[in-house]
Design a protein around this motif. Structure first.
Motif, mmCIF file in Angstrom:
data_model
loop_
_atom_site.group_PDB
_atom_site.id
_atom_site.type_symbol
_atom_site.label_atom_id
_atom_site.label_comp_id
_atom_site.label_asym_id
_atom_site.label_seq_id
_atom_site.Cartn_x
_atom_site.Cartn_y
_atom_site.Cartn_z
ATOM 1 N N GLN A 148 0.836 -1.205 0.000
ATOM 2 C CA GLN A 148 0.000 0.000 0.000
ATOM 3 C C GLN A 148 0.867 1.250 0.000
ATOM 4 O O GLN A 148 0.595 2.208 -0.722
ATOM 5 C CB GLN A 148 -0.920 -0.012 1.232
ATOM 6 C CG GLN A 148 -1.856 1.178 1.299
ATOM 7 C CD GLN A 148 -2.888 1.166 0.182
ATOM 8 O OE1 GLN A 148 -3.749 0.313 0.147
ATOM 9 N NE2 GLN A 148 -2.790 2.123 -0.730
ATOM 10 N N ASP A 152 0.970 4.320 -2.856
ATOM 11 C CA ASP A 152 0.734 5.729 -2.556
ATOM 12 C C ASP A 152 1.947 6.576 -2.894
ATOM 13 O O ASP A 152 1.824 7.668 -3.448
ATOM 14 C CB ASP A 152 0.379 5.891 -1.076
ATOM 15 C CG ASP A 152 -0.954 5.259 -0.744
ATOM 16 O OD1 ASP A 152 -1.138 4.829 0.408
ATOM 17 O OD2 ASP A 152 -1.813 5.198 -1.644
ATOM 18 N N TYR A 193 -2.160 4.733 7.363
ATOM 19 C CA TYR A 193 -3.307 5.315 6.668
ATOM 20 C C TYR A 193 -2.792 6.120 5.491
ATOM 21 O O TYR A 193 -1.728 6.747 5.568
ATOM 22 C CB TYR A 193 -4.140 6.201 7.605
ATOM 23 C CG TYR A 193 -3.415 7.413 8.134
ATOM 24 C CD1 TYR A 193 -3.390 8.607 7.429
ATOM 25 C CD2 TYR A 193 -2.735 7.369 9.355
ATOM 26 C CE1 TYR A 193 -2.713 9.713 7.906
ATOM 27 C CE2 TYR A 193 -2.062 8.477 9.840
ATOM 28 C CZ TYR A 193 -2.051 9.643 9.109
ATOM 29 O OH TYR A 193 -1.383 10.742 9.574
ATOM 30 N N GLN A 194 -3.557 6.097 4.410
ATOM 31 C CA GLN A 194 -3.179 6.881 3.233
ATOM 32 C C GLN A 194 -3.143 8.355 3.618
ATOM 33 O O GLN A 194 -4.130 8.909 4.085
ATOM 34 C CB GLN A 194 -4.186 6.661 2.105
ATOM 35 C CG GLN A 194 -4.057 5.306 1.452
ATOM 36 C CD GLN A 194 -5.101 5.088 0.374
ATOM 37 O OE1 GLN A 194 -6.293 5.192 0.626
ATOM 38 N NE2 GLN A 194 -4.652 4.781 -0.816
ATOM 39 N N HIS A 197 1.998 9.040 4.173
ATOM 40 C CA HIS A 197 3.138 9.118 3.261
ATOM 41 C C HIS A 197 3.453 10.564 2.904
ATOM 42 O O HIS A 197 4.611 10.901 2.643
ATOM 43 C CB HIS A 197 2.866 8.301 1.999
ATOM 44 C CG HIS A 197 1.770 8.829 1.135
ATOM 45 N ND1 HIS A 197 0.452 8.839 1.524
ATOM 46 C CD2 HIS A 197 1.787 9.380 -0.099
ATOM 47 C CE1 HIS A 197 -0.292 9.357 0.566
ATOM 48 N NE2 HIS A 197 0.495 9.694 -0.429
ATOM 49 N N ALA B 109 -8.358 0.287 -2.655
ATOM 50 C CA ALA B 109 -7.514 1.412 -3.036
ATOM 51 C C ALA B 109 -6.835 1.123 -4.365
ATOM 52 O O ALA B 109 -6.438 -0.010 -4.645
ATOM 53 C CB ALA B 109 -6.467 1.648 -1.951
ATOM 54 N N ALA B 131 -3.877 9.438 -3.727
ATOM 55 C CA ALA B 131 -4.844 8.694 -2.938
ATOM 56 C C ALA B 131 -5.972 9.619 -2.508
ATOM 57 O O ALA B 131 -5.746 10.765 -2.131
ATOM 58 C CB ALA B 131 -4.156 8.095 -1.721
ATOM 59 N N GLN B 159 -8.844 2.591 1.053
ATOM 60 C CA GLN B 159 -8.079 1.863 2.061
ATOM 61 C C GLN B 159 -8.992 1.426 3.198
ATOM 62 O O GLN B 159 -9.927 2.147 3.575
ATOM 63 C CB GLN B 159 -6.942 2.734 2.598
ATOM 64 C CG GLN B 159 -5.856 1.921 3.262
ATOM 65 C CD GLN B 159 -4.984 2.754 4.170
ATOM 66 O OE1 GLN B 159 -5.162 3.953 4.291
ATOM 67 N NE2 GLN B 159 -4.045 2.106 4.829
#
Lengths: 411, 307
Positions: A148, A152, A193-194, A197, B109, B131, B159
């Motif tokens: 993930q 991102d 969590y997105q 980043h 996602a 995102a 997500q």
């Protein structure tokens, strides 16, 4: 070529040779070329502040900067922030190692305090920290969140930061993904969590790979992101954003009433505290300016900033179609020209007028009464002239307040 | 008024990838009317192995408006019944009705939810998308059968951290749900069951009036272990959904993406549940619709506009 406002460049630049040559000042370059008394005043204020920070760092070069944490915080919060990435690379690690935990009076809120204590007792700092240092790249790639994070990072780096070569972009990606996963590995209970980043990317751009790890680790362990990484978003950031309406009900009751009447909610500002506005702002200089003040302030300051941003957009909100989707979209998009210093000044002012401890207890209870009983209860509002004056003053106020600060500083 | 207007019922649009359309009816009336151009007919070949259905060519495409949508001038020939009020050109009352529909897009996602919504609402594929944090809102208006439909498209964060706590609030009062998976990512297809379960927790079950469609995105990407059409079709049938496979990225698929959403809009416009209709049932529904239209014509002057 790294541009700066005053010549000659600081000798510190040679020490930070490994720092990324981002266009940290080019955003401002075009603006400051414009002639005009206001622009010149702000330019001079920034130049003077840059010289003040430079002298301060030279004076205390061989000392532990943690001893001067108050002065560093003042530099970070006052207009212009830390001005230059060269200073940020030195000062951000110190600020992150001495984060403002909570207000001293926060003990009043036992529920929040117990949550925080339970979070603190979850990990033993030193062994976990050393353990993460020894993780190999293969170990990191086995982390549950590696894929993930990679997705991102790849998407973000395709557009930000602007004006860097593809080679630099590749190196950034190579460094950023392990950095994030290494921070997540500090505590096995951390949930990525997105948006986290974006935080790590900003720190990496300013501090470089070596110093970015302790800065991000400190933010994850001791800063507001600790809550976001450990708890559900519902119990952490959403609960904080609910305080936005409490603040607004005291700053601008009619505006708050409009937002509440259309059941706007707080999703428009979800990314603001989660990413310290780095997700929604597109100008690098604006982003690092916010990071300056957040690193030096209470973990709840992003909520006060969110309130100040909403108040700043009062005219657009009242002119917008009175339907939840349109207000949501209006507020989600940050205006291109945002008076950062004015917003920060108002936010700090609000946070002193309504300290976090009172905001979570007394003022929240008052707000609940207002919401449950839809009557015209006489709520004591903050005098409008206090905020309006600051907006009108703008850059002149910023310049004047800096000179004022400059006089106080030698005391 | 020189031309006699006959109310021809709208043709049935196929909502299943493997269903063969009935023969197209050539409409000789008003071939240049703008509103007619907003009814592209998707054609789906009978061979289920074909992952890319042929895209029909439409003579005129409706331009992608920004809210508020520009109202095209109404041709004089539109007014057929003598009892109808004379409508001024570019008047907002040109349309028989105006409605707003809330559509939510969910899925794992990075499957392409934001790109799909961009393709439909903005008519282009965004080169750089980050995102989605929380929810984003996009809007587009369409004209179907002389009715102005306003589509409010909610693009959500995929997500898992956002699924349960944030996205959940946006299922309320939703009119349709679009599930998206990546045909090259088996995990995103497997997780659809979780998304459906989450959706049904908010009362949006398959038998309800809220239509649900399933979109397999990224058909342009070559992949060895892709989700086959057969497998996806069985899953869609089990969950009472229509299946579409497309690519938000390919320009050649732009019309297909649009037809997918327009198919959904037709269902919403008719406010009927989306299920397989037998031949007899379809015939009955057509007769019912004719009767309703006859009654509607008599009461057209009394109708008010509601959003």
């Amino acid at each position: 070529m790294h541009s700066s406002f005053s010549e000659p460049n600081s000798p510190l630049k040679e020490v930070l040779v490994d720092k990324w040559q981002t266009a940290s000042c080019s955003d401002l370059g075009e603006e400051y070329v414009k002639p005009g008394p206001l622009a010149r005043a702000k330019f001079n204020a920034l130049r003077n502040k840059r010289e003040a920070i430079d002298r301060f760092l030279k004076k205390h070069r061989k000392e532990d900067l943690s001893l001067y944490i108050d002065e560093l915080r003042d530099f970070a919060i006052s207009p212009g922030g830390l001005v230059d990435d060269e200073f940020r690379a030195v000062i951000w690690p110190v600020l992150s190692a001495n984060l403002v935990q909570n207000d001293d009076l926060d003990d009043v809120s036992s529920s929040y305090d117990s949550d925080f204590e339970s979070a603190q007792s979850d990990f033993d700092e030193e062994p976990a920290y050393e353990e993460s240092e020894e993780l190999t790249l293969e170990d990191l790639k086995g982390h549950k969140e590696w894929n993930q994070v990679e997705l991102d990072v790849h998407r973000t780096l395709s557009r930000f930061p602007p004006n860097i070569s593809d080679t630099h972009r590749d190196v950034l990606q190579t460094e950023l993904i392990p950095l994030i996963v290494r921070v997540l590995s500090i505590n096995p209970r951390f949930n990525y969590y997105q948006g986290f980043h974006d935080i790590c990317l900003t720190v990496l751009l300013v501090c470089g790979e070596v110093d970015a790890l302790p800065v991000c680790s400190n933010l994850a362990k001791n800063g507001s992101f600790n809550n976001y990484l450990l708890k559900t978003l519902e119990k952490s950031v959403v609960r904080e954003l609910d305080l936005l309406y409490v603040i607004l009900s005291r700053v601008d009751p009619s505006l708050e009433q409009v937002m509440r009447s259309v059941e706007l909610g707080t999703m428009f500002g979800l990314s603001w505290p989660l990413t310290w506005f780095s997700h929604t702002l597109k100008q690098y200089q604006q982003i690092v300016r916010f990071f300056d003040v957040f690193l030096a302030s209470s973990p709840l300051l992003p909520i006060y900033v969110s309130a100040a941003v909403v108040v700043f957009r009062r005219a657009s909100i009242l002119a917008c179609e009175r339907e939840m989707p349109f207000l949501h979209r209006l507020l989600t998009e940050m205006p291109h020209e945002l008076p950062i210093d004015t917003i920060i000044k108002d936010s700090v002012y609000l946070s002193k007028l309504m300290p976090p401890c009172l905001l979570k207890t007394k003022y929240t209870n008052e707000y609940r009464k207002i919401v449950s009983k839809p009557s015209k209860a006489a709520v004591k509002t903050i005098p409008r002239y206090a905020l309006q004056f600051m907006f009108v003053a703008g850059t002149v106020g910023a310049a004047a307040s800096f000179f004022f600060f400059k006089q106080i500083h030698p005391m | 008024m020189s031309e006699h207007h006959v109310n021809i019922p709208a043709p049935q649009f196929s909502t299943y990838a493997t269903v063969i359309d009935p023969p197209k009816h050539v409409t000789a009336t008003h071939p240049d009317e703008l509103t007619t151009a907003s009814h592209p007919q998707p054609t789906h070949p009978s061979a289920p192995q074909d992952p890319s259905p042929a895209v029909p060519s439409t003579p005129v495409r409706v331009p992608y408006p920004t809210a508020p949508p520009p109202i095209p001038p109404a041709p004089e020939a539109v007014t057929a019944g003598p009892k109808k009020m004379a409508l001024a050109p570019s008047s907002t009352k040109t349309y028989k009705q105006k409605r707003t529909f809330k559509v939510i897009i969910v899925g794992n996602a990075a499957v392409g939810k934001t790109c799909l919504s961009f393709r439909f609402c903005c008519g282009r594929f965004p080169e750089h998308t980050e995102a989605t944090i929380g929810v984003d809102f996009r809007e587009r208006s369409c004209v179907i059968e002389n009715e102005l439909l306003r589509v409010q498209l909610w693009d959500t964060a995929g997500q898992e951290r956002y699924r349960q706590s944030i996205v959940a609030h946006y299922y309320r009062n939703v009119n349709a749900v679009v599930f998206v998976y990546d045909v090259t990512c088996r995990e995103s297809f497997n997780d659809l069951a979780l998304w459906i379960k989450e959706c049904e927790k908010h009362g949006l079950v398959g038998d309800s009036e809220v239509p649900r469609i399933l979109i397999g995105n990224k058909c342009d990407v070559e992949c060895t272990n892709r989700v086959s059409t057969d497998e996806a079709q069985m899953f869609a049938d089990r969950n009472n959904m229509a299946l579409f496979e497309t690519s938000a990225k390919l320009a050649s698929e732009a019309d297909h993406v649009e037809s997918i959403f327009l198919t959904l809009l037709h269902k919403l416009q008719q406010s009927k549940p989306m299920h397989v209709q037998s031949q007899d049932e379809r015939h009955q529904k057509e007769q019912e619709r004719l009767i309703l239209k006859a009654n509607e014509t008599e009461n057209v002057e009394e109708e008010g506009f509601c959003c």
